[in-house]
Design an enzyme around this catalytic site. Sequence first.
Site, PDB file in Angstrom:
ATOM      1  CE  LYS A  14      -4.259   1.224   0.644  1.00  0.00           C
ATOM      2  NZ  LYS A  14      -5.704   0.501  -0.147  1.00  0.00           N
ATOM      3  CG  MET A  48     -16.689   6.869   6.481  1.00  0.00           C
ATOM      4  SD  MET A  48     -18.091   6.969   5.593  1.00  0.00           S
ATOM      5  CE  MET A  48     -19.121   7.669   7.155  1.00  0.00           C
TER       6      MET A  48
HETATM    7  N1  LIG Z   1     -13.854   1.932  -6.008  1.00  0.00           N
HETATM    8  C1  LIG Z   1     -13.500   1.194  -5.955  1.00  0.00           C
HETATM    9  O1  LIG Z   1     -13.292  -0.421  -6.725  1.00  0.00           O
HETATM   10  C2  LIG Z   1     -13.167  -0.126  -4.819  1.00  0.00           C
HETATM   11  C3  LIG Z   1     -12.373  -1.261  -4.066  1.00  0.00           C
HETATM   12  C4  LIG Z   1     -12.538  -1.467  -2.792  1.00  0.00           C
HETATM   13  C5  LIG Z   1     -12.985  -0.997  -1.376  1.00  0.00           C
HETATM   14  N2  LIG Z   1     -13.645   0.073  -1.349  1.00  0.00           N
HETATM   15  C6  LIG Z   1     -14.225   0.898  -0.651  1.00  0.00           C
HETATM   16  O2  LIG Z   1     -15.341   1.674  -1.145  1.00  0.00           O
HETATM   17  C7  LIG Z   1     -16.117   2.698  -0.320  1.00  0.00           C
HETATM   18  C8  LIG Z   1     -16.295   3.201  -1.265  1.00  0.00           C
HETATM   19  O3  LIG Z   1     -15.858   3.196  -2.703  1.00  0.00           O
HETATM   20  P1  LIG Z   1     -16.436   4.172  -3.960  1.00  0.00           P
HETATM   21  O4  LIG Z   1     -14.888   4.182  -4.822  1.00  0.00           O
HETATM   22  O5  LIG Z   1     -17.286   4.051  -4.101  1.00  0.00           O
HETATM   23  O6  LIG Z   1     -15.985   5.831  -3.418  1.00  0.00           O
HETATM   24  P2  LIG Z   1     -16.770   7.057  -4.043  1.00  0.00           P
HETATM   25  O7  LIG Z   1     -15.949   8.238  -2.976  1.00  0.00           O
HETATM   26  O8  LIG Z   1     -16.799   6.570  -5.089  1.00  0.00           O
HETATM   27  O9  LIG Z   1     -18.208   6.517  -2.507  1.00  0.00           O
HETATM   28  C9  LIG Z   1     -18.069   6.950  -1.419  1.00  0.00           C
HETATM   29  C10 LIG Z   1     -19.322   7.969  -1.473  1.00  0.00           C
HETATM   30  O10 LIG Z   1     -20.466   8.351   0.045  1.00  0.00           O
HETATM   31  C11 LIG Z   1     -19.809   9.040   0.350  1.00  0.00           C
HETATM   32  N3  LIG Z   1     -20.497   9.719   2.093  1.00  0.00           N
HETATM   33  C12 LIG Z   1     -19.560  10.464   1.925  1.00  0.00           C
HETATM   34  N4  LIG Z   1     -19.026  10.395   3.818  1.00  0.00           N
HETATM   35  C13 LIG Z   1     -19.912  10.096   3.674  1.00  0.00           C
HETATM   36  C14 LIG Z   1     -21.039   9.770   4.984  1.00  0.00           C
HETATM   37  N5  LIG Z   1     -20.711  10.567   5.855  1.00  0.00           N
HETATM   38  N6  LIG Z   1     -22.258   9.059   5.077  1.00  0.00           N
HETATM   39  C15 LIG Z   1     -23.143   9.109   3.709  1.00  0.00           C
HETATM   40  N7  LIG Z   1     -21.953   9.103   2.419  1.00  0.00           N
HETATM   41  C16 LIG Z   1     -21.046   9.435   2.797  1.00  0.00           C
HETATM   42  C17 LIG Z   1     -19.341  10.002  -0.889  1.00  0.00           C
HETATM   43  O11 LIG Z   1     -20.593  11.370  -1.148  1.00  0.00           O
HETATM   44  C18 LIG Z   1     -19.862   9.048  -2.151  1.00  0.00           C
HETATM   45  O12 LIG Z   1     -20.231   9.375  -2.594  1.00  0.00           O
HETATM   46  C19 LIG Z   1     -14.918   3.207  -0.062  1.00  0.00           C
HETATM   47  O13 LIG Z   1     -14.499   2.588   1.430  1.00  0.00           O
HETATM   48  C20 LIG Z   1     -13.088   2.565  -0.710  1.00  0.00           C
HETATM   49  O14 LIG Z   1     -12.444   2.087  -0.183  1.00  0.00           O
HETATM   50  C21 LIG Z   1     -13.647   0.601  -3.094  1.00  0.00           C
END
Ligand SMILES: NC(=O)c1ccc[n+]([C@@H]2O[C@H](COP(=O)([O-])OP(=O)(O)OC[C@H]3O[C@@H](n4cnc5c(N)ncnc54)[C@H](O)[C@@H]3O)[C@@H](O)[C@H]2O)c1
Length: 343
Positions: A80, A235
């Site tokens: 990472k 998050m």
């Molecule tokens: N995108 C990937 O491929 C991937 C892979 C593994 C893990 N993840 C994890 O999945 C999660 C989502 O990833 P993503 O790519 O969709 O991110 P993203 O940033 O596109 O979406 C996250 C969403 O959460 C919202 N958010 C932030 N704070 C919030 C709160 N307090 N209450 C409600 N909503 C809130 C944001 O506005 C956003 O729309 C993250 O934790 C990320 O680490 C993502």
Amino acid sequence: MSPFSHSEYDNHLRVSFVADPDSGLRAIHAIHRPVDGRTGGGIRFRPYASDDEALTDVLRLSKAMSYKFALAGLPAGGAKTVIIGDPAKLKTPELLTAYARYVESLGGLYIAGPDIGTNADDMTELARTTRFVAGRSDLSGTTAIPTAQGCFSALKATIRAAFGRDDFTGLRIAIQGVGGVGGVLVQMLADAGADLVVADIDQAALDAAAALGAKVVSPDKILAADVDLLSPNAMGAVLSKTSISTIKARAICGCANNQLATPDCAQALVDQGILWAPDYVVSAGGAIDGSKDAGLITAQESAAKIDGIGATLATIFDSAKRQNITTEAAAHALAQDLIGQFE
Ligand SMILES: NC(=O)c1ccc[n+]([C@@H]2O[C@H](COP(=O)([O-])OP(=O)(O)OC[C@H]3O[C@@H](n4cnc5c(N)ncnc54)[C@H](O)[C@@H]3O)[C@@H](O)[C@H]2O)c1
């Protein structure tokens, strides 16, 4: 604090501090366990409160990547990067290029990908300087789609284990965060007939979910929503002793990384009668797809592995039940078994 005495050290192969004063780059890169001389993991770009906080995060996340890769059956170990600072102010082509030079210098030991604060366009920028980068916008594009597809497979295994059901019709599901991953899940679950409640802090994301029939509640109401299943996709650290005591859902399955605020929350969930799907199993779709882009597996293998996330989860649920241990402990044991086979 010396990394050697750090509680999360876990005999990492290498921890590097990477700086480029000209571009303002300050990063920490951790390599946990290579497999066949290879590791992979995302680049997280965040304004950490302190260097110690950044070090703790990178050590924890790289180890979690080893588990994620092992459980997804991928031929790579975990690593990472954390870049310290506000990406909105600091992220420039010069800074990304400086980091790409470092990645290239590792000669393929580390394959970088996107994470919080970086995106597929940034990976394309890195790819101008290094060959060792996945999740590029000019290849497969966003990893949100394969991640959501893997989550959907995990959700099917979860409702089977928690409710003895094979379909989502009428199942009440709360989704925290309807961004990249959560937004795709809304579409998939609405198509499958689920009854959705969502929360986000982004109005455009909420409007898109509402257009698909999801009910919107405020962010402080979503964890305790009166539903069957909760899917955290915003998050980390959302499952704390305090929040767990308010959760009405009987099952939790989502992609947010590091959902447990502290390790003992795994037992708190069991005590509350909640079946929790470990996040590093559920969210492996993006890493699987990235491994395809990096040439580690074929497109066919990638599709099969994404679809197989549910089967891995079912094994973990089964093992937890048989041994009367938490799903976290069962996933951990299975991952260590699999990692052991490589060592
Ligand atoms: N995108 C990937 O491929 C991937 C892979 C593994 C893990 N993840 C994890 O999945 C999660 C989502 O990833 P993503 O790519 O969709 O991110 P993203 O940033 O596109 O979406 C996250 C969403 O959460 C919202 N958010 C932030 N704070 C919030 C709160 N307090 N209450 C409600 N909503 C809130 C944001 O506005 C956003 O729309 C993250 O934790 C990320 O680490 C993502």
